[in-house]
Design a protein around this motif. Structure first.
Motif, PDB file in Angstrom:
ATOM      1  N   ILE A 106       0.489   8.638  14.295  1.00 45.92           N
ATOM      2  CA  ILE A 106      -0.462   8.235  15.054  1.00 45.92           C
ATOM      3  C   ILE A 106      -0.945   7.892  16.332  1.00 45.92           C
ATOM      4  O   ILE A 106      -1.445   8.447  16.920  1.00 45.92           O
TER       5      ILE A 106
ATOM      6  N   CYS B 258      -2.120 -10.126   8.430  1.00 48.63           N
ATOM      7  CA  CYS B 258      -1.923  -9.844   9.718  1.00 48.63           C
ATOM      8  C   CYS B 258      -2.565 -10.140  10.805  1.00 48.63           C
ATOM      9  O   CYS B 258      -2.704 -10.439  11.998  1.00 48.63           O
TER      10      CYS B 258
ATOM     11  N   ILE C  25     -10.101   7.449  10.387  1.00 46.61           N
ATOM     12  CA  ILE C  25     -10.909   8.973   9.842  1.00 46.61           C
ATOM     13  C   ILE C  25     -11.677   8.563   8.638  1.00 46.61           C
ATOM     14  O   ILE C  25     -12.343   9.749   8.403  1.00 46.61           O
TER      15      ILE C  25
ATOM     16  N   THR D 165      -1.599   1.895  10.020  1.00 41.94           N
ATOM     17  CA  THR D 165      -3.023   3.098   9.228  1.00 41.94           C
ATOM     18  C   THR D 165      -1.433   3.401   7.815  1.00 41.94           C
ATOM     19  O   THR D 165      -2.236   4.361   6.646  1.00 41.94           O
TER      20      THR D 165
ATOM     21  N   ASP E 297      -7.387  -2.890   5.141  1.00 46.06           N
ATOM     22  CA  ASP E 297      -7.605  -4.225   4.660  1.00 46.06           C
ATOM     23  C   ASP E 297      -6.719  -4.958   6.490  1.00 46.06           C
ATOM     24  O   ASP E 297      -7.150  -6.249   6.850  1.00 46.06           O
TER      25      ASP E 297
ATOM     26  N   CYS F 155     -14.788   3.314   6.575  1.00 46.45           N
ATOM     27  CA  CYS F 155     -13.951   1.708   7.402  1.00 46.45           C
ATOM     28  C   CYS F 155     -14.472   2.367   9.123  1.00 46.45           C
ATOM     29  O   CYS F 155     -14.731   1.223   9.733  1.00 46.45           O
TER      30      CYS F 155
ATOM     31  N   ILE G  38       2.763  -2.109  13.071  1.00 53.86           N
ATOM     32  CA  ILE G  38       2.169  -3.174  11.292  1.00 53.86           C
ATOM     33  C   ILE G  38       2.284  -2.559   9.971  1.00 53.86           C
ATOM     34  O   ILE G  38       2.701  -2.964   9.351  1.00 53.86           O
TER      35      ILE G  38
ATOM     36  N   THR H 289       0.634  -1.223   0.095  1.00 52.64           N
ATOM     37  CA  THR H 289       0.333   0.200   0.188  1.00 52.64           C
ATOM     38  C   THR H 289       0.776   1.132  -0.405  1.00 52.64           C
ATOM     39  O   THR H 289       0.385   2.483  -0.651  1.00 52.64           O
ATOM     40  N   THR H 290       1.957   1.234   0.931  1.00 54.36           N
ATOM     41  CA  THR H 290       2.596   2.038   1.227  1.00 54.36           C
ATOM     42  C   THR H 290       3.570   2.713  -0.530  1.00 54.36           C
ATOM     43  O   THR H 290       3.656   4.238  -0.733  1.00 54.36           O
TER      44      THR H 290
ATOM     45  N   LEU I  64       8.312  -1.928  11.792  1.00 56.01           N
ATOM     46  CA  LEU I  64       6.521  -3.230  11.710  1.00 56.01           C
ATOM     47  C   LEU I  64       7.069  -4.453  12.234  1.00 56.01           C
ATOM     48  O   LEU I  64       7.730  -5.404  12.460  1.00 56.01           O
TER      49      LEU I  64
HETATM   50  P1  NAI Z   1      -5.249   1.062   4.112  1.00 52.19           P
HETATM   51  O1  NAI Z   1      -5.254   1.929   3.253  1.00 52.19           O
HETATM   52  O2  NAI Z   1      -6.637  -0.383   3.788  1.00 52.19           O
HETATM   53  O3  NAI Z   1      -5.445   1.027   5.597  1.00 52.19           O
HETATM   54  C1  NAI Z   1      -5.129   1.998   5.960  1.00 52.19           C
HETATM   55  C2  NAI Z   1      -6.494   2.384   6.955  1.00 52.19           C
HETATM   56  O4  NAI Z   1      -5.802   3.375   7.971  1.00 52.19           O
HETATM   57  C3  NAI Z   1      -7.544   3.663   6.138  1.00 52.19           C
HETATM   58  O5  NAI Z   1      -9.109   3.049   6.370  1.00 52.19           O
HETATM   59  C4  NAI Z   1      -7.318   4.496   6.654  1.00 52.19           C
HETATM   60  O6  NAI Z   1      -8.665   6.377   6.733  1.00 52.19           O
HETATM   61  C5  NAI Z   1      -6.756   4.484   8.017  1.00 52.19           C
HETATM   62  N1  NAI Z   1      -6.211   5.618   8.944  1.00 52.19           N
HETATM   63  C6  NAI Z   1      -5.491   7.161   8.026  1.00 52.19           C
HETATM   64  N2  NAI Z   1      -5.452   7.993   8.847  1.00 52.19           N
HETATM   65  C7  NAI Z   1      -5.839   7.381  10.278  1.00 52.19           C
HETATM   66  C8  NAI Z   1      -5.573   8.282  11.591  1.00 52.19           C
HETATM   67  N3  NAI Z   1      -5.091   9.164  11.577  1.00 52.19           N
HETATM   68  N4  NAI Z   1      -5.834   7.926  11.927  1.00 52.19           N
HETATM   69  C9  NAI Z   1      -6.759   6.260  12.083  1.00 52.19           C
HETATM   70  N5  NAI Z   1      -6.843   5.116  10.885  1.00 52.19           N
HETATM   71  C10 NAI Z   1      -5.975   6.321  10.355  1.00 52.19           C
HETATM   72  O7  NAI Z   1      -4.127   0.301   3.928  1.00 52.19           O
HETATM   73  P2  NAI Z   1      -3.679  -1.060   4.588  1.00 52.19           P
HETATM   74  O8  NAI Z   1      -3.451  -1.945   3.143  1.00 52.19           O
HETATM   75  O9  NAI Z   1      -4.216  -2.088   5.690  1.00 52.19           O
HETATM   76  O10 NAI Z   1      -2.144  -1.091   4.685  1.00 52.19           O
HETATM   77  C11 NAI Z   1      -1.576   0.015   5.844  1.00 52.19           C
HETATM   78  C12 NAI Z   1      -0.104  -0.079   6.087  1.00 52.19           C
HETATM   79  O11 NAI Z   1       0.523  -1.422   6.088  1.00 52.19           O
HETATM   80  C13 NAI Z   1       0.174   0.532   4.592  1.00 52.19           C
HETATM   81  O12 NAI Z   1       1.698   0.934   5.465  1.00 52.19           O
HETATM   82  C14 NAI Z   1       1.008  -1.011   4.232  1.00 52.19           C
HETATM   83  O13 NAI Z   1       1.952  -0.934   3.471  1.00 52.19           O
HETATM   84  C15 NAI Z   1       1.316  -1.713   5.175  1.00 52.19           C
HETATM   85  N6  NAI Z   1       1.168  -3.039   5.337  1.00 52.19           N
HETATM   86  C16 NAI Z   1       1.794  -3.726   5.965  1.00 52.19           C
HETATM   87  C17 NAI Z   1       2.165  -5.264   6.465  1.00 52.19           C
HETATM   88  C18 NAI Z   1       2.730  -6.421   7.229  1.00 52.19           C
HETATM   89  O14 NAI Z   1       2.694  -7.478   7.472  1.00 52.19           O
HETATM   90  N7  NAI Z   1       3.553  -5.759   8.459  1.00 52.19           N
HETATM   91  C19 NAI Z   1       1.045  -6.142   4.823  1.00 52.19           C
HETATM   92  C20 NAI Z   1       0.308  -5.773   4.382  1.00 52.19           C
HETATM   93  C21 NAI Z   1       0.643  -4.044   3.910  1.00 52.19           C
END
Ligand code: NAI
Length: 483
Positions: free
Chosen positions: A331, A245, A294, A326, A273, A298, A349, A208-209, A395
């Motif tokens: 955060i 996750c 936010i 996020t 997700d 969601c 994470i 995503t990032t 993470l």
């Molecule tokens: P996403 O965009 O589906 O979810 C992020 C959520 O955080 C969104 O619903 C957004 O509205 C919310 N958000 C944004 N700012 C916020 C705030 N200030 N307070 C509360 N909520 C807020 O993205 P996804 O796919 O869930 O990925 C999230 C992060 O995790 C990304 O950095 C991605 O790269 C990373 N990631 C990490 C993995 C791991 O194994 N550690 C695996 C997959 C993704």
């Protein structure tokens, strides 16, 4: 045979252990193994020079060896300083046919616990092809988070400008390291990155990032080569981010702290997700889970799923476990952490470490950091209460545990391999831009994982297919369908 300069890992002696785990993982990665079989004869990646920047784990080892089996010449680094599994890195260097004395595998530059300088040295080194090859760099990038892509872009930008900004122009410690590296590079060779950038046909991005970064570069006109957004294949983000996750967040908490999760109050920041998977897992362990969001959509989803949704400020002093998901920054601030319960666990994470303000925490007057074990630190405030921070805010599932299990990564990585083949073999069909894989390939990835789980699919009749307006063989959904 690889020479000692061709790789840098912690200990080649771990290769045998790594190889045994790779063998077990191969069985759990049916998508990758099917792709190997399908393309073994055609060798679609012959001539591809792939630089990969993605957590150097056992699962990634199976990905790397799949790329090699399809003909690619590969160099690899981790995309995080803590995420390398040293036995996996060693096994990939030694290769299936090599020995510790005569490694015959893939050049890997990665070990668990790199410094930031080492991390960026690894990335740069993997992006430069050995002089004897006659090539400056890769012609394909496989990225996770976009650091390799970013280095090529920044290098190119500063070469064109003829100067790299001063290290003092930023407060960001990591950016300082990148700027220093690019200053040295520019002094050595003023066309290195421009040459490397020109040879690259495209990048396939895992997360995503990294995908956010690509769309932003495309919008502002700075993107140098086309990209495939692997993250937004349904069989990636709706599986890896969520179910991956759901598995590995608990693994990270358990290995780091072994604290009982049942009965505790856990706050999950973000309900995308990753957040959905984390919240579900914590609830599964018997925690009372509170979500912050936010985005009204969601937030409503979280509420309908039965979670309390409120602001962090409201619950910061009652929660036992915090997980940020996020992909956004700041955060959990130092101010939040000062108000937490004694021995509250704070973890992230999301892809980058800036979701938790670690720099601000370290600046808190009178604060003391006690290292409990690798990737687990207790931060003691002057009033005597403390919090436990996992993986220095990086993470936690990869820093404190071993990341996602093989089966879910088989889905993600099958998308990666297909995306590499698409971009490399059909370059003309992908002019500068950011693309997702077509739905029939997404469905193919899912299909490759059904047998292993004993799934029996119902077959559409011709009449049914006509009635709902699809082909019997798929795709079964329109592009705007959201799953
Ligand atoms: P996403 O965009 O589906 O979810 C992020 C959520 O955080 C969104 O619903 C957004 O509205 C919310 N958000 C944004 N700012 C916020 C705030 N200030 N307070 C509360 N909520 C807020 O993205 P996804 O796919 O869930 O990925 C999230 C992060 O995790 C990304 O950095 C991605 O790269 C990373 N990631 C990490 C993995 C791991 O194994 N550690 C695996 C997959 C993704």
């Amino acid at each position: 045979v690889l020479s000692a300069d061709d790789f840098k890992v912690a200990d080649l002696g771990l290769a045998e252990f790594g190889r045994k785990e790779i063998r077990l993982a191969e069985h759990e990665m049916p998508g990758l193994m099917a792709v190997r079989k399908e393309f073994a004869a055609a060798q679609p990646l012959a001539g591809a020079r792939i630089m990969g920047s993605l957590h150097m784990t056992i699962q990634t080892a199976v990905l790397i060896e799949t790329l090699v089996e399809l003909g690619a010449d590969v160099r690899w680094v981790s995309c995080n300083i803590f995420s390398t599994q040293d036995h996996a890195a060693a096994a990939v260097v030694v290769g299936p046919e090599g020995t510790v004395d005569e490694p015959r595998g893939v050049p890997v530059f990665a070990w668990k616990g790199e410094t930031l300088e080492e991390y960026w040295w690894c990335t740069e080194t993997a992006l430069r092809w050995p002089a004897a090859s006659g090539f400056a760099g890769p012609n394909m990038i496989l990225d996770d988070g976009g650091d390799a892509t970013m280095l090529v872009h920044k290098g190119t930008e500063y070469e064109k400008a003829g100067a790299v900004p001063s290290v003092d122009s930023t407060d960001n410690e990591e950016l300082k390291v990148v700027l220093a590296l690019l200053q040295r590079s520019l002094a050595e060779d003023s066309t290195r990155w421009t040459t490397i950038g020109r040879e690259i046909k495209g990048v396939t991005e895992e997360t995503t990032t990294g995908v956010h970064r690509l769309y932003e570069m495309f919008r502002n006109g700075s993107l140098l080569f086309p990209a495939i957004n692997v993250n937004d294949s349904v069989t990636k983000s709706k599986f890896d981010n969520k179910y991956g996750c759901r598995h590995s967040v608990i693994d990270g908490l358990n290995r780091a702290t072994d604290v009982l999760i049942g009965g505790k109050v856990a706050v999950v920041c973000g309900y995308g997700d990753v957040g959905k998977g984390c919240a579900d897992a914590l609830r599964g362990q018997g925690a009372r889970v509170i979500v912050t969001e936010i985005d009204p959509i969601c937030a409503l989803q979280a509420a309908m799923d039965g979670f309390q949704v409120t602001t962090l400020e409201d619950v910061v002093d009652i929660a036992d476990i915090f997980v940020t998901t996020t992909g956004n920054f700041m955060i959990i601030t130092a101010e939040h952490m000062a108000k937490m319960k004694h021995q509250a666990i704070v973890s992230n994470i999301g892809h980058f470490d800036n979701e938790i303000d670690m720099a601000g925490l370290a600046r808190t007057p009178g604060i003391q950091k006690i290292n409990i074990k690798p990737q687990v630190d207790e931060w003691v405030f002057p009033d005597g209460h403390s919090i436990i921070v996992l993986a220095e805010g990086r993470l936690m599932n990869l820093g404190c545990a071993t990341g996602h299990p093989s089966f879910v990564m088989s889905n993600s990585f099958t998308n990666q391999v297909i995306a590499q083949i698409e971009l490399f073999t059909k370059t003309a069909e992908y002019p500068l831009g950011v693309y997702t894989l077509p739905k029939h390939l997404d469905e193919k990835v899912a299909r490759l994982h059904l047998d292993a789980l004993g799934v029996k699919l119902t077959k559409l009749t011709k009449e049914q297919a006509e009635y709902i307006g699809v082909d019997v063989e798929g795709p079964y959904k329109s592009d705007h369908y959201r799953y």
